[in-house]
Write a protein that holds these residues in place. Sequence first.
Motif, short mmCIF file in Angstrom:
data_model
loop_
_atom_site.label_atom_id
_atom_site.label_comp_id
_atom_site.label_asym_id
_atom_site.label_seq_id
_atom_site.Cartn_x
_atom_site.Cartn_y
_atom_site.Cartn_z
N ALA A 244 -0.60 1.18 -12.84
CA ALA A 244 -0.15 -0.09 -13.43
C ALA A 244 0.33 0.13 -14.86
N ARG B 238 -2.87 6.28 -2.04
CA ARG B 238 -4.25 6.11 -2.50
C ARG B 238 -5.20 7.09 -1.83
N ASP C 75 0.90 -1.16 0.00
CA ASP C 75 0.00 0.00 0.00
C ASP C 75 0.94 1.21 0.00
N ARG D 189 -7.20 5.39 -10.76
CA ARG D 189 -5.83 5.72 -10.36
C ARG D 189 -4.96 4.46 -10.37
N SER D 190 -5.45 3.37 -9.81
CA SER D 190 -4.70 2.11 -9.77
C SER D 190 -4.40 1.59 -11.17
N ARG D 191 -5.38 1.70 -12.07
CA ARG D 191 -5.19 1.24 -13.45
C ARG D 191 -4.08 2.05 -14.14
N GLN E 140 -10.18 5.89 -7.04
CA GLN E 140 -9.04 5.02 -6.74
C GLN E 140 -8.85 3.89 -7.75
N GLU E 141 -9.93 3.35 -8.28
CA GLU E 141 -9.81 2.26 -9.26
C GLU E 141 -9.13 2.76 -10.53
#
Length: 141
Positions: free
Chosen positions: A88, A72, A45, A83-85, A80-81
Amino acid sequence: MISRIQQAQRLITSFQHWTGKPLIETPEALFEAPFVVVSHGTESDPIFNYANRQALDLWEMDWDTFTQLPSRYSAEPISQEERSRLLAQAKAQGYISDYRGVRISSTGKRFWIENVILWTVLDELDQPCGQAATFSSWKFI
């Protein structure tokens, strides 16, 4: 733990590596730059490990508070989803540019960030050691 100056140098060197463009000349200039620069490490995290003065002002935090924050939490839960994509994607490609999203300050102020460049931070052995972002355009909403 590395110093603020060493982390800033990693950001400058890594940005040049991936984009072929200079970010800024010195670590000291990076902290005082009129644009935002933040980075986080490689924890499961990820925790912020760098923020220049412009970033600290925008997120309304001091250095010690910001550098204990999981990255995050800089985005609203709904963002957040996405942002995470994008993180990656930046990790896989080295960097991405032209990202846009909503962020939230420590006091709940929401703001759009635009024309964001995300890149993989490399250590002195060219090994990935985190990710960083820079942008100079934001608008409170």
